[in-house]
Structure formats: structure tokens, C-alpha cells
Design an enzyme around this catalytic site. Sequence first.
Site, PDB file in Angstrom:
ATOM      1  N   ASN A 223       0.846  -1.200   0.000  1.00 55.14           N
ATOM      2  CA  ASN A 223       0.000   0.000   0.000  1.00 55.14           C
ATOM      3  C   ASN A 223       0.882   1.251   0.000  1.00 55.14           C
ATOM      4  O   ASN A 223       2.106   1.155   0.008  1.00 55.14           O
ATOM      5  CB  ASN A 223      -0.951  -0.012   1.202  1.00 55.14           C
ATOM      6  CG  ASN A 223      -0.183  -0.094   2.510  1.00 55.14           C
ATOM      7  OD1 ASN A 223       0.582   0.794   2.842  1.00 55.14           O
ATOM      8  ND2 ASN A 223      -0.366  -1.191   3.243  1.00 55.14           N
ATOM      9  N   ALA A 289       2.056   1.103  11.652  1.00 55.58           N
ATOM     10  CA  ALA A 289       2.209   0.429  10.354  1.00 55.58           C
ATOM     11  C   ALA A 289       0.857   0.225   9.668  1.00 55.58           C
ATOM     12  O   ALA A 289      -0.153  -0.032  10.324  1.00 55.58           O
ATOM     13  CB  ALA A 289       2.893  -0.920  10.551  1.00 55.58           C
ATOM     14  N   LYS A 303       8.329 -17.185 -10.902  1.00 53.19           N
ATOM     15  CA  LYS A 303       7.556 -16.075 -11.468  1.00 53.19           C
ATOM     16  C   LYS A 303       6.328 -16.636 -12.197  1.00 53.19           C
ATOM     17  O   LYS A 303       6.453 -17.568 -13.018  1.00 53.19           O
ATOM     18  CB  LYS A 303       8.445 -15.290 -12.429  1.00 53.19           C
ATOM     19  CG  LYS A 303       7.794 -14.046 -12.955  1.00 53.19           C
ATOM     20  CD  LYS A 303       8.728 -13.273 -13.859  1.00 53.19           C
ATOM     21  CE  LYS A 303       7.939 -12.233 -14.619  1.00 53.19           C
ATOM     22  NZ  LYS A 303       8.716 -11.627 -15.686  1.00 53.19           N
ATOM     23  N   PRO A 319      -2.274 -11.789  10.452  1.00 47.41           N
ATOM     24  CA  PRO A 319      -2.517 -11.608  11.887  1.00 47.41           C
ATOM     25  C   PRO A 319      -2.648 -10.118  12.190  1.00 47.41           C
ATOM     26  O   PRO A 319      -2.041  -9.286  11.509  1.00 47.41           O
ATOM     27  CB  PRO A 319      -1.253 -12.181  12.535  1.00 47.41           C
ATOM     28  CG  PRO A 319      -0.204 -12.113  11.483  1.00 47.41           C
ATOM     29  CD  PRO A 319      -0.920 -12.271  10.167  1.00 47.41           C
ATOM     30  N   ILE A 321      -1.402  -7.461  14.316  1.00 43.79           N
ATOM     31  CA  ILE A 321      -0.208  -7.366  15.170  1.00 43.79           C
ATOM     32  C   ILE A 321      -0.543  -6.693  16.501  1.00 43.79           C
ATOM     33  O   ILE A 321      -0.264  -7.224  17.577  1.00 43.79           O
ATOM     34  CB  ILE A 321       0.912  -6.599  14.436  1.00 43.79           C
ATOM     35  CG1 ILE A 321       1.293  -7.369  13.160  1.00 43.79           C
ATOM     36  CG2 ILE A 321       2.129  -6.399  15.330  1.00 43.79           C
ATOM     37  CD1 ILE A 321       2.161  -6.610  12.187  1.00 43.79           C
ATOM     38  N   VAL A 322      -1.152  -5.523  16.417  1.00 43.34           N
ATOM     39  CA  VAL A 322      -1.406  -4.761  17.644  1.00 43.34           C
ATOM     40  C   VAL A 322      -2.353  -5.523  18.572  1.00 43.34           C
ATOM     41  O   VAL A 322      -2.150  -5.562  19.795  1.00 43.34           O
ATOM     42  CB  VAL A 322      -1.887  -3.328  17.295  1.00 43.34           C
ATOM     43  CG1 VAL A 322      -3.347  -3.268  16.963  1.00 43.34           C
ATOM     44  CG2 VAL A 322      -1.552  -2.361  18.392  1.00 43.34           C
ATOM     45  N   PHE A 337      -3.451   3.222  15.672  1.00 44.65           N
ATOM     46  CA  PHE A 337      -3.827   4.305  14.770  1.00 44.65           C
ATOM     47  C   PHE A 337      -5.011   3.845  13.938  1.00 44.65           C
ATOM     48  O   PHE A 337      -5.135   2.649  13.647  1.00 44.65           O
ATOM     49  CB  PHE A 337      -2.663   4.679  13.850  1.00 44.65           C
ATOM     50  CG  PHE A 337      -1.685   5.585  14.533  1.00 44.65           C
ATOM     51  CD1 PHE A 337      -0.857   5.094  15.521  1.00 44.65           C
ATOM     52  CD2 PHE A 337      -1.619   6.928  14.208  1.00 44.65           C
ATOM     53  CE1 PHE A 337       0.029   5.920  16.186  1.00 44.65           C
ATOM     54  CE2 PHE A 337      -0.735   7.768  14.861  1.00 44.65           C
ATOM     55  CZ  PHE A 337       0.090   7.274  15.852  1.00 44.65           C
ATOM     56  N   LYS A 351     -12.400   0.346  17.376  1.00 44.35           N
ATOM     57  CA  LYS A 351     -11.100  -0.357  17.317  1.00 44.35           C
ATOM     58  C   LYS A 351     -10.389  -0.324  18.663  1.00 44.35           C
ATOM     59  O   LYS A 351      -9.702  -1.269  19.043  1.00 44.35           O
ATOM     60  CB  LYS A 351     -10.196   0.286  16.260  1.00 44.35           C
ATOM     61  CG  LYS A 351     -10.491  -0.247  14.883  1.00 44.35           C
ATOM     62  CD  LYS A 351      -9.686   0.405  13.806  1.00 44.35           C
ATOM     63  CE  LYS A 351     -10.326   0.078  12.468  1.00 44.35           C
ATOM     64  NZ  LYS A 351      -9.809   0.829  11.374  1.00 44.35           N
ATOM     65  N   LYS A 355      -9.573  -4.015  19.777  1.00 50.84           N
ATOM     66  CA  LYS A 355      -8.151  -4.429  19.798  1.00 50.84           C
ATOM     67  C   LYS A 355      -7.544  -4.322  21.187  1.00 50.84           C
ATOM     68  O   LYS A 355      -6.337  -4.504  21.360  1.00 50.84           O
ATOM     69  CB  LYS A 355      -7.349  -3.594  18.789  1.00 50.84           C
ATOM     70  CG  LYS A 355      -7.842  -3.755  17.344  1.00 50.84           C
ATOM     71  CD  LYS A 355      -6.873  -3.148  16.341  1.00 50.84           C
ATOM     72  CE  LYS A 355      -7.477  -3.197  14.939  1.00 50.84           C
ATOM     73  NZ  LYS A 355      -6.497  -3.430  13.887  1.00 50.84           N
TER      74      LYS A 355
HETATM   75  O1  C5P Z   1      -7.809  -2.446  11.522  1.00 55.71           O
HETATM   76  P1  C5P Z   1      -6.989  -1.296  11.061  1.00 55.71           P
HETATM   77  O2  C5P Z   1      -5.968  -1.692  10.034  1.00 55.71           O
HETATM   78  O3  C5P Z   1      -7.725  -0.080  10.691  1.00 55.71           O
HETATM   79  O4  C5P Z   1      -6.248  -0.913  12.414  1.00 55.71           O
HETATM   80  C1  C5P Z   1      -5.307   0.058  12.491  1.00 55.71           C
HETATM   81  C2  C5P Z   1      -4.399  -0.191  13.672  1.00 55.71           C
HETATM   82  O5  C5P Z   1      -4.112  -1.574  13.870  1.00 55.71           O
HETATM   83  C3  C5P Z   1      -3.072   0.446  13.397  1.00 55.71           C
HETATM   84  O6  C5P Z   1      -2.537   0.838  14.633  1.00 55.71           O
HETATM   85  C4  C5P Z   1      -2.304  -0.673  12.738  1.00 55.71           C
HETATM   86  O7  C5P Z   1      -0.900  -0.481  12.824  1.00 55.71           O
HETATM   87  C5  C5P Z   1      -2.777  -1.875  13.530  1.00 55.71           C
HETATM   88  N1  C5P Z   1      -2.775  -3.130  12.761  1.00 55.71           N
HETATM   89  C6  C5P Z   1      -1.903  -4.147  13.083  1.00 55.71           C
HETATM   90  N2  C5P Z   1      -1.952  -5.328  12.403  1.00 55.71           N
HETATM   91  C7  C5P Z   1      -2.821  -5.520  11.395  1.00 55.71           C
HETATM   92  C8  C5P Z   1      -3.715  -4.492  11.053  1.00 55.71           C
HETATM   93  C9  C5P Z   1      -3.654  -3.311  11.747  1.00 55.71           C
HETATM   94  O8  C5P Z   1      -1.087  -3.975  13.989  1.00 55.71           O
HETATM   95  N3  C5P Z   1      -2.843  -6.657  10.750  1.00 55.71           N
END
Ligand code: C5P
Length: 424
Positions: A223, A289, A303, A319, A321-322, A337, A351, A355
Amino acid sequence: MSFDLSVIPNKNIIVGITGGIAAYKSAILVRRLKDAGFNVRVVMTEGAQAFITPLTFQALSGNPVHTQLLDPEAEAGMGHIELARWADLVLIAPASCDTLAKFAAGLADDLLSTLYLATSAPVWVAPAMNQQMWAAKATQRNLATLVDDGVHVIMPESGSQACGDVGLGRMPEPEELARQVTDYFHKAQRAIAEKFGLLASKHVVITAGPTREAIDPVRYISNHSTGKMGFALAAACYAAGAKVTLIAGPVSLDTPNGVRRINVSSAVQMLDTSMQLLDEGCDVFIATAAVADYRVAEVAEHKIKKSGDELDIALIKNPDIVATIAQQDKRPFMVGFAAETRNVEEYAAGKLVAKKLDMIACNDVSRADIGFASDENAMTVFFAEGYHLPKRDLEKASKQEIAQQLVEAIHDALHHDPAQDEAF
Ligand code: C5P
């Protein structure tokens, strides 16, 4: 774009220039010190003016050059005592053996030698002279006296000299002198931040940038995230005294000064690295991120060749991460974020709960003037219910300024005691 902390704001340097051919290098030195953000004033001895004109230094420093001890005009504005008090550091470059002798003897018969006695700022000298004069017993004796008196001596380098001799006595290059001065102030700044900074003694881990999910050996899904917000936060957390580890997806940004950077590519790598850092001990985890929501189920070994009008690639969920870190037993203070294009605050608040975050900063990425690739941002910050802290609107500002306000918000939440609210 760089978030280098090498710019030192509001520090005053006096560059003292004495008579020697190396005086020409001082012009570049003044320029480099200005580039690094210092306020620079130049003091020249009579000898120095035989080699280079005060006008050069006036233009480069942006300040009048001081040459006379008792110049009525200068004394009415910034006299020698004010000048001595103004300085955060006095750097004599080049320092002639005559000046070293005057300093060692405590003579005060011109502006520079008087300034030396009148200032309480650290004094650095960068001697430059003929190798025989450098080696002379009297010069070495004077230097030993100066070192005893607390003067910092920047040793001359060896090489061919303007007079044709070869040996010790060349002034180091101006870039090197400017680097040493900048380093000195960085270290001093850091020592203060480590003691008194808003995040002193905290280990902050920050994820930043996009992730890159391989399709085959040459293609990937990603992205437009530039990582600027995460890098600005890393710099701000470091400036606030924290130890900072930045887990960076593929971005083209310089690592902020003092920050440990670990480069990763995919979301799975970013999660693995985050978990390892959790084991190291982490107090605050900031997830800036833009993690790809999905990755390719089976990355092709070779390829993928063009064939047919359509290509189906199966994706599986990455997954979170946060959210994964927030579920761990020894979880740090969790900051997330949210970048949304509509119902920004509602989605962000959702969120925060889903989360299990402590704090979330959200922005409206449908606005072209802020967010993703922009250098500016505007955010609203929410805290988890238990903190009893009201939401904060951070007005549109540079990502560095927003980062600073986020550091303040994290500090406030870490030190907020809700029990005290209830007592009132
Ligand atoms: O769900 P969304 O992508 O909008 O959530 C944003 C927050 O969750 C950000 O802080 C982003 O870094 C974190 N995130 C993450 N792992 C993911 C998706 C989002 O840590 N797979």
C-alpha cells in the site's frame, strides 16, 4: 525525508578565529554550524583578518563580526562580557600558538583572550600550525596547562602543510569539527532527556510503513504508506528520553538519530519481530504500520507466467499485530492508529475496544491535505475508558509536531491516576 535530530535549536556558539592559513576552513565551519541549527557569532583576532575578511564571516554567520575589545559600538550592543555570557560553547579554530600561549598565561590584551577569561562556557581549541611550532616545548607546555584548566583540545592532523612541511599541525576538516560540536550537544541533550524526558527509562517499540506480501519472487501486494508518522514518532520518543526500536516495513526514510531500526517486509515478519521485542521488555507499543489485511495463501516459487485473461490469487487474513500484542500477559501500553474515510471517530472508538488498546489516534484520510503521503496530519486521540481521560483534538500540524503531542498524550495516560479523579 529525514527525521534526523542533528539540528540543534537555540544553542549559541562563538567561533574564535586566529591568524593562520587554516582560517579559510573556518568559513565552511561557520556555514556547517549554521546548517546544524546553531546561532553563531564570530570573533577574529588581528592576525586572522590578515588571512580572511570579517565581511565573509558576517555574511556566513548572519551576525556582525567582533574584532575589537573596546569598540564603543559593539560594547553598546553586545560587549565582551555579554558575548562571553551568550556563548554555550567557544570554539577557537584555528587556534594559533600565540593564542594558546595567551590563554595559558591568562593574558587579556585583545577581545578573544579576554573572552576566554570571561566565559563560563566550555572552550574548545583546534590548534593549527607548522609542525615544528606544534612540537615546540613551549607549545606543548601551554597545551598541557590548557588541558589542566579544562580546555578541550581537538588534536591537529598529520599531513602536508601550506609551508611545505609534512607533519602534525593541520586543522581537521570543518565538517569534522562541526560534527564533533553537534555530537557534544546531542549527548548533552540526550543525557538530560534520559533523566527528565517525558518517556525517560521507557522502551518504546514502533511499527511503521507498509508491509509487502509476496505473490511470487518478483511481485507483491502493498500500500501507499510512507512511514513518515512512525518515523516522526520514533524521533519524538527518543527526544523524550526513551529507548526506541522501530520495526520498519519497506520505506525510503533515514533512521532517526539514536533509534534502533529493524527492517521487515511482510506482516508475519513484523509480528514475529514484535513478539521478540516483547520478550526483551517493552513499555509502550505504538502501531503506526499500515499492515496488509491479507497475504497470498501460497507464494509461487517461480515467477507466475502470463496466461489467460484472468488470474485468481487466493488471499488469507494476516494476523492483527497490535491486537495480538495486546492479548499477551505482560502487555505494554498499547497505542493504535486508525485511518478512516468516514465515521472516523466511531470506527476509531470501536477499534480501541476491539483491539484492547489503551489509546488510539485517528485521522480522516479522505482529506487530501493530511494523512498518508502528506507531511502534515490532524488527529483525534481517544483513551480507553479506564483512564477517564477526555478525547484530544490535535489540530493540523507537521507530523513532527503531532508526534510530540502524541508523546505528551502517552505520558499523561501513563501517569494518570483515575483514583484521584474520583476523590474530587
Ligand atoms: O484495523 P486497522 O488496520 O484499521 O487498524 C489500524 C491499527 O491496527 C493500526 O494501529 C495498525 O498499525 C494496527 N494493525 C496491526 N496489524 C494488522 C492491522 C492493523 O497492527 N494486521
